[in-house]
Structure formats: C-alpha cells, structure tokens
Design a protein around this motif. Structure first.
Motif, PDB file in Angstrom:
ATOM      1  N   SER A   5       0.809  -1.220   0.000  1.00 28.40           N
ATOM      2  CA  SER A   5       0.000   0.000   0.000  1.00 28.40           C
ATOM      3  C   SER A   5       0.845   1.274   0.000  1.00 28.40           C
ATOM      4  O   SER A   5       0.480   2.259  -0.637  1.00 28.40           O
ATOM      5  CB  SER A   5      -0.979   0.000   1.173  1.00 28.40           C
ATOM      6  N   TYR A   6       1.997   1.275   0.689  1.00 30.31           N
ATOM      7  CA  TYR A   6       2.820   2.484   0.695  1.00 30.31           C
ATOM      8  C   TYR A   6       3.434   2.726  -0.684  1.00 30.31           C
ATOM      9  O   TYR A   6       3.527   3.871  -1.138  1.00 30.31           O
ATOM     10  CB  TYR A   6       3.911   2.423   1.768  1.00 30.31           C
ATOM     11  N   ALA A   9       0.823   4.258  -2.732  1.00 33.56           N
ATOM     12  CA  ALA A   9       0.656   5.659  -2.331  1.00 33.56           C
ATOM     13  C   ALA A   9       1.774   6.529  -2.910  1.00 33.56           C
ATOM     14  O   ALA A   9       1.533   7.664  -3.319  1.00 33.56           O
ATOM     15  CB  ALA A   9       0.623   5.774  -0.809  1.00 33.56           C
ATOM     16  N   LYS A  12       0.880   7.192  -6.572  1.00 34.21           N
ATOM     17  CA  LYS A  12      -0.210   8.167  -6.675  1.00 34.21           C
ATOM     18  C   LYS A  12       0.268   9.580  -6.351  1.00 34.21           C
ATOM     19  O   LYS A  12      -0.083  10.541  -7.050  1.00 34.21           O
ATOM     20  CB  LYS A  12      -1.352   7.800  -5.719  1.00 34.21           C
ATOM     21  N   GLU A  13       1.072   9.722  -5.306  1.00 32.87           N
ATOM     22  CA  GLU A  13       1.559  11.048  -4.921  1.00 32.87           C
ATOM     23  C   GLU A  13       2.487  11.615  -5.985  1.00 32.87           C
ATOM     24  O   GLU A  13       2.456  12.819  -6.272  1.00 32.87           O
ATOM     25  CB  GLU A  13       2.258  10.973  -3.552  1.00 32.87           C
ATOM     26  N   PRO A  68       3.080  10.978   0.539  1.00 34.36           N
ATOM     27  CA  PRO A  68       2.347   9.782   0.108  1.00 34.36           C
ATOM     28  C   PRO A  68       1.350   9.283   1.150  1.00 34.36           C
ATOM     29  O   PRO A  68       0.354   8.640   0.806  1.00 34.36           O
ATOM     30  CB  PRO A  68       3.447   8.738  -0.117  1.00 34.36           C
ATOM     31  N   GLU A  69       1.588   9.610   2.407  1.00 31.84           N
ATOM     32  CA  GLU A  69       0.710   9.161   3.489  1.00 31.84           C
ATOM     33  C   GLU A  69      -0.727   9.643   3.302  1.00 31.84           C
ATOM     34  O   GLU A  69      -1.654   9.026   3.824  1.00 31.84           O
ATOM     35  CB  GLU A  69       1.245   9.626   4.850  1.00 31.84           C
ATOM     36  N   PHE A  71      -2.588   9.238   0.954  1.00 32.73           N
ATOM     37  CA  PHE A  71      -3.376   8.201   0.299  1.00 32.73           C
ATOM     38  C   PHE A  71      -3.563   6.966   1.175  1.00 32.73           C
ATOM     39  O   PHE A  71      -4.191   6.001   0.763  1.00 32.73           O
ATOM     40  CB  PHE A  71      -2.735   7.814  -1.037  1.00 32.73           C
ATOM     41  N   LEU A  72      -3.011   6.996   2.378  1.00 28.56           N
ATOM     42  CA  LEU A  72      -3.159   5.874   3.304  1.00 28.56           C
ATOM     43  C   LEU A  72      -4.164   6.174   4.412  1.00 28.56           C
ATOM     44  O   LEU A  72      -4.578   5.278   5.114  1.00 28.56           O
ATOM     45  CB  LEU A  72      -1.800   5.540   3.941  1.00 28.56           C
TER      46      LEU A  72
END
Length: 156
Positions: A5-6, A9, A12-13, A68-69, A71-72
């Motif tokens: 998942s990271y 992210a 995406k970022e 990026p966080e 998106f988590l």
C-alpha cells in the motif's frame, strides 16, 4: 503488488505532483455550458490542467508537499478517472489507453529498483537541496536532471 500500500501511495503522490502530461487531451464543448460561473461556449476548445489540479490547495492539504501518506489515511482516491482531483491519465472516453499498463508496471519496476539497490545522491547532495523545478512542454520533465547512484546491496 496490491499488498504494498505504501508503494501504491508513492506512485499516486508522484502522479499528483508530477503528472506525465501537464495538460490533458483537448476537448470540445458540445453545447454552451456554465462551469463555476464561467460560460464555456459551444465548440470552444477546453484544456484541463492536471498539473494545477494536483496542486490545488482547496483540494489538497499541504498541496506543494510530497506526502504519500495522504493516500493511506482513509482517502480512497484513485487515478482511474472517477476522482477528478487526481486525473493524471484523464477521464471518460479520452482516458489514456496506457493507464492500466502504467499502473501495473511502474510500481513493479519501482519495487524492483528499491529492492535491488541502495541509492545515494550524486556528489553528496542533500535531499533538501534537490532542485525539483519542472519545465513545461507536451510532457513534464525536470529542469535540472536528478542523478541518483545505485549501489549494489551486499548479500548477507
């Protein structure tokens, strides 16, 4: 890859701040339409600025920061054209045909590079001193290239 998942992210970022093409494919208005109080006349050519959308502070908290966080933390935003705050590949009938391939290969290649090497910046440059300026054109590219040096990981 979907369990990383990271890593997802990070991708995406990166696409939020640095979309491959700053302007999406041009569209033509099929009829007169009002958008946020502005009249878009029939047959007008409309360009969507994906770069500006990704940096819009009314949509993104700390819009200029690489986080990026974001998106988590419960934000279920994807790049597939349904979430208009993140549309690096466009949306609708004119969405990029290579999106599916990109969203499968980019995380795979990134994971391979991160797993296989340790990375260092050239000439002992500090991360906070990196020049992240971009030059606009048909695609975005860094004004001054980033040089990162891969160092083979030692087998344990």
């Amino acid at each position: 890859m979907s369990d990383l998942s990271y890593l997802q992210a990070l991708v995406k970022e990166t696409l939020r701040l640095h979309p491959p093409g700053p302007l999406l494919a041009p569209h033509k208005a099929e009829s007169n339409v009002e958008v946020f109080g502005f009249l878009v006349p029939k047959n007008a050519q409309v360009l969507v600025n994906a770069w500006a959308i990704g940096r819009d502070s009314s949509v993104w908290e700390n819009a200029e920061r690489f986080e990026p966080e974001r998106f988590l933390m419960g934000r279920d935003i994807d790049v597939k054209g349904r979430d208009f705050e993140l549309i690096p590949f466009g949306a609708g009938r004119r969405i990029c045909p290579g999106m599916s391939l990109a969203m499968k290969t980019v995380p795979l290649i990134l994971a391979s590079l991160l797993h296989s090497f340790q990375w260092q910046l050239q000439n002992s440059v500090l991360p906070e001193d990196l020049d992240m300026d971009e030059s606009f054109g048909l695609t975005l590219h860094k004004t001054n290239p980033l040089y990162a040096i891969p160092v083979m990981k030692r087998a344990n």
